[in-house]
Design a protein around this motif. Structure first.
Motif, PDB file in Angstrom:
ATOM      1  N   GLU A  84       0.848  -1.189   0.000  1.00 42.17           N
ATOM      2  CA  GLU A  84       0.000   0.000   0.000  1.00 42.17           C
ATOM      3  C   GLU A  84       0.883   1.238   0.000  1.00 42.17           C
ATOM      4  N   PRO A  85       0.382   2.340  -0.566  1.00 41.99           N
ATOM      5  CA  PRO A  85       1.168   3.576  -0.536  1.00 41.99           C
ATOM      6  C   PRO A  85       1.287   4.103   0.880  1.00 41.99           C
ATOM      7  N   ALA A  86       2.494   4.570   1.228  1.00 38.78           N
ATOM      8  CA  ALA A  86       2.723   5.173   2.542  1.00 38.78           C
ATOM      9  C   ALA A  86       2.423   6.666   2.522  1.00 38.78           C
ATOM     10  N   ASP A  87       2.475   7.265   1.325  1.00 41.22           N
ATOM     11  CA  ASP A  87       2.146   8.679   1.162  1.00 41.22           C
ATOM     12  C   ASP A  87       1.817   8.894  -0.307  1.00 41.22           C
ATOM     13  N   ASP A  88       1.673  10.133  -0.711  1.00 40.36           N
ATOM     14  CA  ASP A  88       1.310  10.411  -2.101  1.00 40.36           C
ATOM     15  C   ASP A  88       2.514  10.877  -2.921  1.00 40.36           C
ATOM     16  N   ALA A 178      -5.587  -4.051  -4.027  1.00 38.54           N
ATOM     17  CA  ALA A 178      -5.427  -5.343  -3.365  1.00 38.54           C
ATOM     18  C   ALA A 178      -4.209  -6.068  -3.919  1.00 38.54           C
ATOM     19  N   VAL A 179      -3.562  -6.878  -3.067  1.00 34.12           N
ATOM     20  CA  VAL A 179      -2.433  -7.681  -3.523  1.00 34.12           C
ATOM     21  C   VAL A 179      -2.831  -9.142  -3.704  1.00 34.12           C
ATOM     22  N   ALA A 180      -4.086  -9.456  -3.458  1.00 33.68           N
ATOM     23  CA  ALA A 180      -4.641 -10.781  -3.731  1.00 33.68           C
ATOM     24  C   ALA A 180      -6.121 -10.610  -4.007  1.00 33.68           C
ATOM     25  N   ALA A 181      -6.669 -11.514  -4.784  1.00 31.79           N
ATOM     26  CA  ALA A 181      -8.091 -11.418  -5.123  1.00 31.79           C
ATOM     27  C   ALA A 181      -8.954 -11.871  -3.956  1.00 31.79           C
ATOM     28  N   ARG A 231      -6.912  -1.871   4.722  1.00 25.04           N
ATOM     29  CA  ARG A 231      -7.862  -0.783   4.499  1.00 25.04           C
ATOM     30  C   ARG A 231      -9.205  -1.344   4.045  1.00 25.04           C
ATOM     31  N   TYR A 232     -10.276  -0.811   4.609  1.00 22.95           N
ATOM     32  CA  TYR A 232     -11.603  -1.205   4.142  1.00 22.95           C
ATOM     33  C   TYR A 232     -12.537  -0.005   4.158  1.00 22.95           C
TER      34      TYR A 232
END
Length: 344
Positions: A84-88, A178-181, A231-232
């Motif tokens: 996941e991104p840690a920042d932009d 997502a890193v998995a389906a 994250r959700y």
């Protein structure tokens, strides 16, 4: 509980290596909570096991091309899985293979238009940090250079196929990250969705961006299993639909363990669902009291995994293991591209 209680024996030939010709062509085992196997049918006939007034909740996460293959300055190969991104600004949390002793500031080269700078440990457990530098728009370069992160038990010597790119996404995938389906959702087709609607079953979505927690095994000693938060997001319309189903006596049917975790994380003391974006590190194991979910559609999971622990918590340990033994004897196909189980 100790992880040995969630073990089972599986013929490796039953690990599905490819999807079936039709998404909804898989087998479906119907399991009664606390009792065991009730029926063997097909995923296509799911609507026959639901009731008018039920609400089916799916995960609309889209798998991102999160795996990067690169080289260190020494020429040594390295593989990075972005989580996941840690920042932009292009900084990401990640997992890495063959990282060895890497130093902060070490440069990695993934492609002529994509490099990274290693920054070592992140805040959470096994995660690391990398800052990506692209020649052009980073998102566009990642989509071009990144690889679909198939799980390791799906063997692809030449990398993911064209078929994988189409079929390792659900038909309702729309939120990348997502890193998995969310694999239980892979079975759904527009035809199935239309059938459910015709039977009076509403289908709504939430998002849980599957992270590295899905890859981490349970601790052997049964101690607390800590996982990086994921994250959700529960939309207000989804919460309203679920409340409406409850009011009319309908059930909440979660499609996959990700939906179960999101809903069980979002439910408040008064039974209402908290809406909007949030994070969860909830691990569900036997002893958990379910408050948000009445039935679960799920694939057949790895032994000694947190996913199987969740299933055992919902169906009962003995009922789960008996169902898995029946699936093994009956030639069911296991894991991501495999068959499904409806627990109710």
């Amino acid at each position: 509980m100790e992880t040995a209680a969630l073990d089972y024996t599986l013929d490796p030939a039953q690990i599905a290596q490819h999807p079936l010709a039709e998404r909804d062509g898989g087998r479906l085992m119907v399991v009664e909570r606390g009792r065991g196997v009730a029926a063997h049918t097909t995923v296509r006939d799911l609507a026959q096991w639901l009731r008018a007034g039920d609400v089916v909740v799916v995960n609309d996460a889209e798998v991102m091309p999160a795996r990067l293959h690169g080289r260190r300055a020494s020429g040594a190969a390295i593989e990075v899985l972005l989580t996941e991104p840690a920042d932009d600004t292009g900084t990401w949390r990640c997992l890495a293979r063959r990282a060895g002793r890497m130093h902060d500031g070490e440069r990695l080269r993934f492609a002529p238009d994509l490099e990274g700078v290693w920054y070592g440990s992140a805040e959470e457990g096994p995660l690391r940090t990398i800052r990506l530098e692209a020649d052009g728009d980073l998102d566009a370069v990642l989509r071009r250079r990144g690889e679909l992160p198939l799980p390791p038990y799906i063997r692809r010597d030449a990398g993911p196929s064209v078929e994988d790119h189409a079929r390792y996404q659900t038909v309702f995938a729309r939120v990348p990250g997502a890193v998995a389906a969310p694999t239980a959702g892979l079975h759904f087709t527009p035809r199935m969705l239309a059938t459910l609607a015709a039977c009076g079953v509403e289908v709504v979505a939430l998002t849980l961006l599957v992270g590295p927690a899905t890859f981490l095994p349970l601790r052997e000693d049964g101690a607390q299993h800590d996982v990086p938060a994921e994250r959700y997001d529960v939309p207000a319309a989804t919460a309203t639909a679920i409340a409406g189903a409850r009011a009319r006596g309908g059930r909440v049917v979660a499609v996959g363990t990700t939906v179960v975790r999101a809903l069980e994380s979002a439910i408040a003391r008064d039974g209402a669902l908290r809406t909007g974006p949030a994070r969860t590190s909830l691990v569900i194991a036997p002893g958990h009291r379910f408050r948000a979910v009445d039935a679960v559609l799920t694939n057949l999971h790895l032994p000694r995994s947190s996913l199987l622990a969740l299933v055992a918590a919902f169906a009962g340990v003995e009922a789960t293991l008996a169902a898995y033994r029946a699936a093994s004897r009956g030639g069911y196909r296991f894991y991501s591209y495999g068959d499904a189980m409806l627990i109710q």
